[in-house]
Design a protein around this motif. Structure first.
Motif, PDB file in Angstrom:
ATOM      1  N   ASN A  43       0.832  -1.210   0.000  1.00 32.64           N
ATOM      2  CA  ASN A  43       0.000   0.000   0.000  1.00 32.64           C
ATOM      3  C   ASN A  43       0.864   1.257   0.000  1.00 32.64           C
ATOM      4  O   ASN A  43       0.579   2.224  -0.720  1.00 32.64           O
ATOM      5  N   LEU A  44       1.927   1.241   0.799  1.00 31.67           N
ATOM      6  CA  LEU A  44       2.832   2.394   0.843  1.00 31.67           C
ATOM      7  C   LEU A  44       3.501   2.603  -0.507  1.00 31.67           C
ATOM      8  O   LEU A  44       3.584   3.733  -1.007  1.00 31.67           O
ATOM      9  N   GLN A  45       3.965   1.495  -1.131  1.00 28.84           N
ATOM     10  CA  GLN A  45       4.627   1.619  -2.420  1.00 28.84           C
ATOM     11  C   GLN A  45       3.652   2.081  -3.495  1.00 28.84           C
ATOM     12  O   GLN A  45       4.021   2.836  -4.398  1.00 28.84           O
ATOM     13  N   ALA A  46       2.402   1.638  -3.403  1.00 30.99           N
ATOM     14  CA  ALA A  46       1.391   2.069  -4.376  1.00 30.99           C
ATOM     15  C   ALA A  46       1.170   3.568  -4.291  1.00 30.99           C
ATOM     16  O   ALA A  46       1.066   4.258  -5.312  1.00 30.99           O
ATOM     17  N   VAL A  47       1.090   4.100  -3.070  1.00 31.69           N
ATOM     18  CA  VAL A  47       0.933   5.552  -2.890  1.00 31.69           C
ATOM     19  C   VAL A  47       2.135   6.288  -3.472  1.00 31.69           C
ATOM     20  O   VAL A  47       1.990   7.293  -4.181  1.00 31.69           O
ATOM     21  N   SER A  48       3.339   5.782  -3.186  1.00 33.95           N
ATOM     22  CA  SER A  48       4.557   6.413  -3.696  1.00 33.95           C
ATOM     23  C   SER A  48       4.599   6.383  -5.218  1.00 33.95           C
ATOM     24  O   SER A  48       4.951   7.371  -5.867  1.00 33.95           O
ATOM     25  N   THR A  49       4.225   5.241  -5.799  1.00 34.26           N
ATOM     26  CA  THR A  49       4.260   5.103  -7.259  1.00 34.26           C
ATOM     27  C   THR A  49       3.272   6.051  -7.928  1.00 34.26           C
ATOM     28  O   THR A  49       3.576   6.666  -8.954  1.00 34.26           O
ATOM     29  N   ARG A  50       2.072   6.188  -7.347  1.00 31.66           N
ATOM     30  CA  ARG A  50       1.093   7.131  -7.917  1.00 31.66           C
ATOM     31  C   ARG A  50       1.625   8.561  -7.868  1.00 31.66           C
ATOM     32  O   ARG A  50       1.451   9.338  -8.817  1.00 31.66           O
ATOM     33  N   GLU A  51       2.285   8.901  -6.766  1.00 24.03           N
ATOM     34  CA  GLU A  51       2.862  10.239  -6.651  1.00 24.03           C
ATOM     35  C   GLU A  51       3.931  10.460  -7.719  1.00 24.03           C
ATOM     36  O   GLU A  51       3.969  11.511  -8.383  1.00 24.03           O
ATOM     37  N   LEU A  52       4.804   9.458  -7.898  1.00 24.67           N
ATOM     38  CA  LEU A  52       5.885   9.586  -8.880  1.00 24.67           C
ATOM     39  C   LEU A  52       5.342   9.638 -10.303  1.00 24.67           C
ATOM     40  O   LEU A  52       5.864  10.379 -11.146  1.00 24.67           O
TER      41      LEU A  52
END
Length: 322
Positions: free
Chosen positions: A150-159
């Motif tokens: 979930n954390l990586q998904a949030v980071s990826t969407r931001e990037l």
């Protein structure tokens, strides 16, 4: 010659001792048979007792537990593989993508969210201890993996959002030659060809015959189309808001019919034909780059991306002579 001894036994019916039939060996055989039956019976009772102690339900649970252990071991391997891929993605996120996009990295304390400690799973309390332990272990592993995903998904969407923003910015960054010709009259102070006095030149000139194609140097929107006899003559201004710049193309002979204020254009799209209109001594294209507030910049750095180092140095050397 030895005579076999006669054996007697007490007959309850006759109330007297009567001779026994058969020999002593027959009695021994009967005793052995009886003893064997006793042993067999004892073993049977023992097996039956063990069977009674281990019920079919318990046997089924033992078999189920073995299968569960095998499945848990397989799940552990798959979770470890997913976790390894997630580690690689997180590493690229931290050491490549966020640096390229000039974004703050995610602190390790945040990235390690949910790692460590245990979480009670009350629904497993009604199960046997081995089964409850196995299921709790798998649940904890999956919970930790889910939180990291979930954390990586949030980071990826931001990037991705930032990358898209930078992609638009890059498309709107002036970076090609506006026409195929020779660069002359660089940005800065020069001897004006008509007024014959030193004046500041706000752009660069590209010597080309009248009617040569003129191209938009970046994606943008037509801000102005101006037709007059003085100054830049017929000229257009293209706005590139994502990059924060505007470009001006002057002394044109003709503007393409599709080039109208408010219309979008793409980098490399032909927007006009060069000419000799306005305050111009000979056919050429005058090209400028401005900030959105109108500040005029040297166009050379914006032309450099498509030039070799030697070509760029050559035009800098030539500009030094003016």
């Amino acid at each position: 010659m030895h005579m076999a001894r006669k054996r007697y036994y007490w007959n309850e019916a006759q109330l007297d001792w009567v001779p026994a039939t058969g020999t002593w060996r027959d009695g021994l055989a009967r005793s052995m048979i009886v003893g064997g039956l006793v042993v067999v019976l004892a073993l049977g009772i023992s097996v039956a007792f063990d069977f009674m102690r281990t019920s079919p339900e318990e046997l089924a649970l033992k078999e189920e537990n073995k299968i569960l252990q095998t499945q848990v071991a397989s799940a552990d391997e798959r979770i470890a593989a997913f976790s390894e891929h997630l580690d690689e993605l997180a590493l690229r996120d931290q050491t490549l993508y966020r640096i390229m996009l000039q974004v703050n990295t995610i602190p390790d304390a945040v990235r390690q969210v949910g790692i460590g400690g245990s979480q009670p799973y009350e629904e497993f309390n009604r199960l046997s201890m081995p089964t409850a332990h196995l299921l709790t272990h798998v649940e904890e592993q999956l919970g930790q993996l889910e939180r990291r995903l979930n954390l990586q998904a949030v980071s990826t969407r931001e990037l991705l959002a930032l990358a898209e923003k930078y992609e638009v910015r890059n498309r709107e960054l002036p970076s090609i030659m506006p026409a195929k010709g020779r660069l002359t009259s660089p940005f800065g102070m020069r001897q004006h060809p008509i007024y014959d006095t030193r004046m500041h030149h706000a752009g660069v000139d590209i010597t080309i015959p009248s009617g040569s194609p003129v191209f938009a140097t970046a994606d943008g929107v037509i801000a102005q189309v101006v037709r007059k006899q003085s100054g830049y003559g017929i000229h257009i201004i293209i706005s590139h808001p994502a990059s924060g710049y505007q470009t001006l193309y002057g002394h044109l002979s003709e503007v393409m019919p599709s080039v109208q204020p408010g219309h979008p254009v793409k980098r490399g799209q032909m927007v006009a034909l060069s000419g000799n209109t306005g305050l111009s001594a000979a056919p050429h294209l005058h090209y400028e780059v401005h900030r959105m507030d109108g500040t005029k910049l040297n166009p050379y750095p914006f032309l450099a991306p498509q030039m070799s180092a030697s070509e760029y140095q050559a035009i800098l050397d030539e500009a030094a002579h003016f």
